[in-house]
Design a protein around this motif. Structure first.
Motif, PDB file in Angstrom:
ATOM      1  N   PHE A   1       0.709  -1.162  -0.110  1.00 38.89           N
ATOM      2  CA  PHE A   1       0.016  -0.055  -0.029  1.00 38.89           C
ATOM      3  C   PHE A   1       0.927   1.090   0.145  1.00 38.89           C
ATOM      4  N   LEU A   2       0.732   1.953  -1.380  1.00 36.20           N
ATOM      5  CA  LEU A   2       1.765   3.140  -1.231  1.00 36.20           C
ATOM      6  C   LEU A   2       1.041   4.598  -0.671  1.00 36.20           C
ATOM      7  N   PRO A   3       1.884   5.261  -0.295  1.00 38.86           N
ATOM      8  CA  PRO A   3       1.339   6.520   0.231  1.00 38.86           C
ATOM      9  C   PRO A   3       0.909   7.303  -0.889  1.00 38.86           C
ATOM     10  N   ASN A   4      -0.033   8.403  -0.744  1.00 39.26           N
ATOM     11  CA  ASN A   4      -0.237   9.198  -1.984  1.00 39.26           C
ATOM     12  C   ASN A   4       0.371  10.482  -1.848  1.00 39.26           C
ATOM     13  N   LEU A   5       1.533  10.419  -2.327  1.00 36.92           N
ATOM     14  CA  LEU A   5       2.577  11.427  -2.528  1.00 36.92           C
ATOM     15  C   LEU A   5       2.377  12.598  -3.670  1.00 36.92           C
ATOM     16  N   CYS A   6       2.681  13.684  -3.247  1.00 33.99           N
ATOM     17  CA  CYS A   6       2.419  14.844  -4.257  1.00 33.99           C
ATOM     18  C   CYS A   6       3.298  15.622  -4.060  1.00 33.99           C
ATOM     19  N   ASN A   7       3.876  16.317  -5.210  1.00 42.86           N
ATOM     20  CA  ASN A   7       4.852  17.326  -5.430  1.00 42.86           C
ATOM     21  C   ASN A   7       4.106  18.538  -5.185  1.00 42.86           C
ATOM     22  N   VAL A   8       4.387  19.363  -3.901  1.00 44.59           N
ATOM     23  CA  VAL A   8       3.632  20.317  -3.661  1.00 44.59           C
ATOM     24  C   VAL A   8       4.841  21.779  -3.307  1.00 44.59           C
ATOM     25  N   THR A   9       4.419  22.986  -3.665  1.00 46.67           N
ATOM     26  CA  THR A   9       5.068  24.059  -3.343  1.00 46.67           C
ATOM     27  C   THR A   9       4.334  24.816  -2.321  1.00 46.67           C
ATOM     28  N   PHE A  10       4.909  24.900  -1.168  1.00 47.06           N
ATOM     29  CA  PHE A  10       4.581  25.725  -0.003  1.00 47.06           C
ATOM     30  C   PHE A  10       5.246  27.050   0.171  1.00 47.06           C
ATOM     31  N   MET A  11       4.412  28.100   0.609  1.00 47.55           N
ATOM     32  CA  MET A  11       4.909  29.264   0.849  1.00 47.55           C
ATOM     33  C   MET A  11       5.539  29.513   2.329  1.00 47.55           C
ATOM     34  N   SER A  12       6.636  29.817   2.486  1.00 49.25           N
ATOM     35  CA  SER A  12       7.261  29.929   3.632  1.00 49.25           C
ATOM     36  C   SER A  12       7.161  31.332   3.930  1.00 49.25           C
ATOM     37  N   ASP A  13       6.522  31.987   4.979  1.00 47.71           N
ATOM     38  CA  ASP A  13       6.316  33.301   5.263  1.00 47.71           C
ATOM     39  C   ASP A  13       7.595  33.771   5.843  1.00 47.71           C
ATOM     40  N   ALA A  14       8.316  33.097   6.994  1.00 47.39           N
ATOM     41  CA  ALA A  14       9.562  33.286   7.639  1.00 47.39           C
ATOM     42  C   ALA A  14      10.581  33.677   6.751  1.00 47.39           C
ATOM     43  N   LEU A  15      10.847  32.745   5.794  1.00 44.74           N
ATOM     44  CA  LEU A  15      11.872  32.818   4.805  1.00 44.74           C
ATOM     45  C   LEU A  15      11.675  33.625   3.618  1.00 44.74           C
ATOM     46  N   GLY A  16      10.301  33.657   3.304  1.00 44.61           N
ATOM     47  CA  GLY A  16      10.005  34.547   2.277  1.00 44.61           C
ATOM     48  C   GLY A  16      10.157  33.970   0.818  1.00 44.61           C
ATOM     49  N   ARG A  17       9.981  32.644   0.758  1.00 43.98           N
ATOM     50  CA  ARG A  17      10.292  32.027  -0.533  1.00 43.98           C
ATOM     51  C   ARG A  17       9.388  30.783  -0.559  1.00 43.98           C
ATOM     52  N   ASN A  18       9.392  30.222  -1.714  1.00 47.27           N
ATOM     53  CA  ASN A  18       8.695  29.020  -2.029  1.00 47.27           C
ATOM     54  C   ASN A  18       9.455  27.647  -1.554  1.00 47.27           C
ATOM     55  N   VAL A  19       8.987  26.868  -1.248  1.00 48.90           N
ATOM     56  CA  VAL A  19       9.606  25.623  -0.861  1.00 48.90           C
ATOM     57  C   VAL A  19       8.714  24.321  -1.466  1.00 48.90           C
ATOM     58  N   ARG A  20       9.495  23.689  -2.311  1.00 46.89           N
ATOM     59  CA  ARG A  20       8.940  22.392  -2.933  1.00 46.89           C
ATOM     60  C   ARG A  20       9.290  21.160  -2.195  1.00 46.89           C
ATOM     61  N   LEU A  21       8.191  20.244  -1.789  1.00 49.82           N
ATOM     62  CA  LEU A  21       8.408  19.166  -1.011  1.00 49.82           C
ATOM     63  C   LEU A  21       7.388  18.069  -1.658  1.00 49.82           C
ATOM     64  N   ARG A  22       7.983  16.851  -1.350  1.00 50.95           N
ATOM     65  CA  ARG A  22       7.130  15.688  -1.730  1.00 50.95           C
ATOM     66  C   ARG A  22       6.500  15.163  -0.576  1.00 50.95           C
ATOM     67  N   VAL A  23       5.042  15.497  -0.399  1.00 52.23           N
ATOM     68  CA  VAL A  23       4.551  15.258   0.599  1.00 52.23           C
ATOM     69  C   VAL A  23       3.074  14.315   0.498  1.00 52.23           C
ATOM     70  N   SER A  24       2.768  13.672   1.491  1.00 48.05           N
ATOM     71  CA  SER A  24       1.519  12.886   1.196  1.00 48.05           C
ATOM     72  C   SER A  24       0.227  13.861   1.450  1.00 48.05           C
ATOM     73  N   SER A  25      -0.817  13.376   0.769  1.00 45.11           N
ATOM     74  CA  SER A  25      -2.005  14.285   0.917  1.00 45.11           C
ATOM     75  C   SER A  25      -2.596  14.589   2.467  1.00 45.11           C
ATOM     76  N   ASN A  26      -2.256  13.574   2.914  1.00 43.97           N
ATOM     77  CA  ASN A  26      -2.555  13.733   4.605  1.00 43.97           C
ATOM     78  C   ASN A  26      -1.715  14.923   5.212  1.00 43.97           C
ATOM     79  N   ALA A  27      -0.370  15.248   4.847  1.00 44.54           N
ATOM     80  CA  ALA A  27       0.458  16.054   5.238  1.00 44.54           C
ATOM     81  C   ALA A  27      -0.218  17.423   4.746  1.00 44.54           C
ATOM     82  N   ILE A  28      -0.501  17.584   3.666  1.00 49.08           N
ATOM     83  CA  ILE A  28      -1.039  18.764   3.007  1.00 49.08           C
ATOM     84  C   ILE A  28      -2.124  19.400   3.859  1.00 49.08           C
ATOM     85  N   LYS A  29      -3.197  18.301   4.068  1.00 53.14           N
ATOM     86  CA  LYS A  29      -4.174  18.660   5.124  1.00 53.14           C
ATOM     87  C   LYS A  29      -3.575  19.419   6.492  1.00 53.14           C
ATOM     88  N   SER A  30      -2.610  18.636   6.829  1.00 52.52           N
ATOM     89  CA  SER A  30      -2.166  18.721   8.427  1.00 52.52           C
ATOM     90  C   SER A  30      -1.240  20.208   8.483  1.00 52.52           C
TER      91      SER A  30
END
Length: 102
Positions: free
Chosen positions: A29-58
């Protein structure tokens, strides 16, 4: 590239595929992984991570990537996410002192 979430450390699980005649064969059973770009307010830049859909909700529930990383335990984060956490703590000016038990 490993099949593991960079924020929650979710990985593949094993189980059985059960046929109509109740024959059990191994499967993954493989996790539902997605390549997502998050915005970091403290760093002031975008961050690309490979995360599960559960992590996106968290991340959304905790109020963004910065708040999620500050609350997250260091032992479940990937090395990239751990570097981001340290950079965010440094920018915030309040590095949390975490004493690791031996």
């Amino acid at each position: 590239m490993s099949r593991r979430c960079e924020l929650t450390a979710k990985g593949p699980q094993v189980g059985h595929k059960v046929s109509h005649s109740n024959i059990k064969t191994k499967r993954r059973f493989l996790p539902n992984l997605c390549n997502v770009t998050f915005m970091s307010d403290a760093l002031g830049r975008n961050v690309r991570l490979r995360v599960s859909s559960n992590a996106i909700k968290s991340v959304d529930h905790n109020g963004g990537l910065d708040a999620f990383l500050l609350k997250a335990k260091a032992d479940v984060l990937s090395p990239r996410a751990l570097d981001l956490k340290r950079a965010i703590e440094k920018k915030a000016g309040k590095p949390e002192l975490v004493k690791q038990a031996s």
